[in-house]
Design a protein around this motif. Structure first.
Motif, PDB file in Angstrom:
ATOM      1  N   PRO A  26       0.817  -1.203   0.000  1.00 68.12           N
ATOM      2  CA  PRO A  26       0.000   0.000   0.000  1.00 68.12           C
ATOM      3  C   PRO A  26       0.860   1.266   0.000  1.00 68.12           C
ATOM      4  O   PRO A  26       2.032   1.223   0.340  1.00 68.12           O
ATOM      5  CB  PRO A  26      -0.794  -0.122   1.297  1.00 68.12           C
ATOM      6  N   THR A  30      -2.785   4.951   2.367  1.00 67.10           N
ATOM      7  CA  THR A  30      -3.529   3.716   2.629  1.00 67.10           C
ATOM      8  C   THR A  30      -3.109   3.122   3.972  1.00 67.10           C
ATOM      9  O   THR A  30      -3.962   2.662   4.747  1.00 67.10           O
ATOM     10  CB  THR A  30      -3.315   2.700   1.488  1.00 67.10           C
ATOM     11  N   LEU A  31      -1.820   3.147   4.272  1.00 64.47           N
ATOM     12  CA  LEU A  31      -1.344   2.647   5.575  1.00 64.47           C
ATOM     13  C   LEU A  31      -1.964   3.442   6.724  1.00 64.47           C
ATOM     14  O   LEU A  31      -2.412   2.856   7.716  1.00 64.47           O
ATOM     15  CB  LEU A  31       0.179   2.764   5.671  1.00 64.47           C
ATOM     16  N   ASP A  34      -5.613   2.624   7.082  1.00 62.10           N
ATOM     17  CA  ASP A  34      -5.754   1.305   7.714  1.00 62.10           C
ATOM     18  C   ASP A  34      -5.586   1.407   9.232  1.00 62.10           C
ATOM     19  O   ASP A  34      -6.327   0.764   9.990  1.00 62.10           O
ATOM     20  CB  ASP A  34      -4.751   0.309   7.136  1.00 62.10           C
ATOM     21  N   ASP A  35      -4.621   2.215   9.661  1.00 60.57           N
ATOM     22  CA  ASP A  35      -4.443   2.448  11.105  1.00 60.57           C
ATOM     23  C   ASP A  35      -5.701   3.078  11.698  1.00 60.57           C
ATOM     24  O   ASP A  35      -6.144   2.704  12.790  1.00 60.57           O
ATOM     25  CB  ASP A  35      -3.249   3.373  11.370  1.00 60.57           C
ATOM     26  N   LYS A  37      -8.781   2.842  10.678  1.00 61.54           N
ATOM     27  CA  LYS A  37      -9.839   1.828  10.756  1.00 61.54           C
ATOM     28  C   LYS A  37      -9.608   0.876  11.928  1.00 61.54           C
ATOM     29  O   LYS A  37     -10.549   0.519  12.639  1.00 61.54           O
ATOM     30  CB  LYS A  37      -9.907   1.027   9.453  1.00 61.54           C
ATOM     31  N   LYS A  38      -8.366   0.479  12.122  1.00 59.90           N
ATOM     32  CA  LYS A  38      -8.040  -0.443  13.210  1.00 59.90           C
ATOM     33  C   LYS A  38      -8.376   0.174  14.566  1.00 59.90           C
ATOM     34  O   LYS A  38      -8.989  -0.472  15.422  1.00 59.90           O
ATOM     35  CB  LYS A  38      -6.554  -0.814  13.156  1.00 59.90           C
ATOM     36  N   HIS A  72       1.315   5.391  15.665  1.00 61.09           N
ATOM     37  CA  HIS A  72       0.760   6.075  14.487  1.00 61.09           C
ATOM     38  C   HIS A  72       1.175   7.551  14.473  1.00 61.09           C
ATOM     39  O   HIS A  72       1.647   8.058  13.459  1.00 61.09           O
ATOM     40  CB  HIS A  72      -0.763   5.939  14.501  1.00 61.09           C
TER      41      HIS A  72
END
Length: 173
Positions: A26, A30-31, A34-35, A37-38, A72
């Motif tokens: 990704p 995108t990374l 994704d974080d 969303k997690k 993050h």
């Protein structure tokens, strides 16, 4: 004729290489998404455990949320934000994001020092969740689209970010 076939062969070789590069992983945005969303999922899980009054369970999830957010934020501050600052020239947006990170880190520190049965624990987690949702919304609707338009090296940043994230996660264990 040999010249023509060489020029025809070259694009055919480049095309798969480009798609292979994109398929390799990704990009930076995108990374980060994704974080996001997690952590959203973890906050929902925290809420469920809190309603069940599962103190140990909610504390475990809260600590996981705090670790994820800390890693993050560090990756964003060290790698993504400086690249975005250079590419999109939106100092106000990036300054605000860094101030939001500082405030989130303060809340995280308070949560990590508290006992799960403290009456203020759930309140701090709720405020952290709302704060993070606001921050994520700004990143995803303002900063990330500007970063994509600026044609930043998002694939290169992703590699650097993944390496740094692995280092930070290893330090936590």
């Amino acid at each position: 004729m040999p010249t023509t076939s060489k020029s025809n062969a070259t694009p055919a070789r480049k095309s798969p290489a480009k798609s292979a590069t994109k398929a390799a992983g990704p990009d930076a945005i995108t990374l980060l998404i994704d974080d996001h969303k997690k952590v959203k999922k973890l906050f929902k899980e925290y809420e469920k455990l809190s309603k069940k009054e599962d103190i140990d369970g909610k504390v475990d999830i809260a600590h996981q949320i705090c670790e994820e957010l800390t890693v993050h934020a560090t990756v964003e501050e060290e790698i993504f934000y400086p690249a975005a600052r250079a590419a999109i020239h939106a100092d106000d947006l990036l300054n605000e994001a860094e101030v939001e990170h500082a405030t989130a880190k303060d809340l995280i520190a308070q949560i990590q020092e508290m006992s799960g049965d403290d009456p203020m624990y759930d309140a701090r987690m709720k405020v952290l969740s709302e704060y993070i949702n606001h921050h994520v919304e700004e990143e995803e609707t303002e900063m990330f689209p500007k970063s994509r338009k600026a044609k930043m090296d998002l694939e290169g940043l992703a590699v650097e970010m993944m390496e740094r994230k692995e280092e930070l996660m290893a330090e936590l264990t």
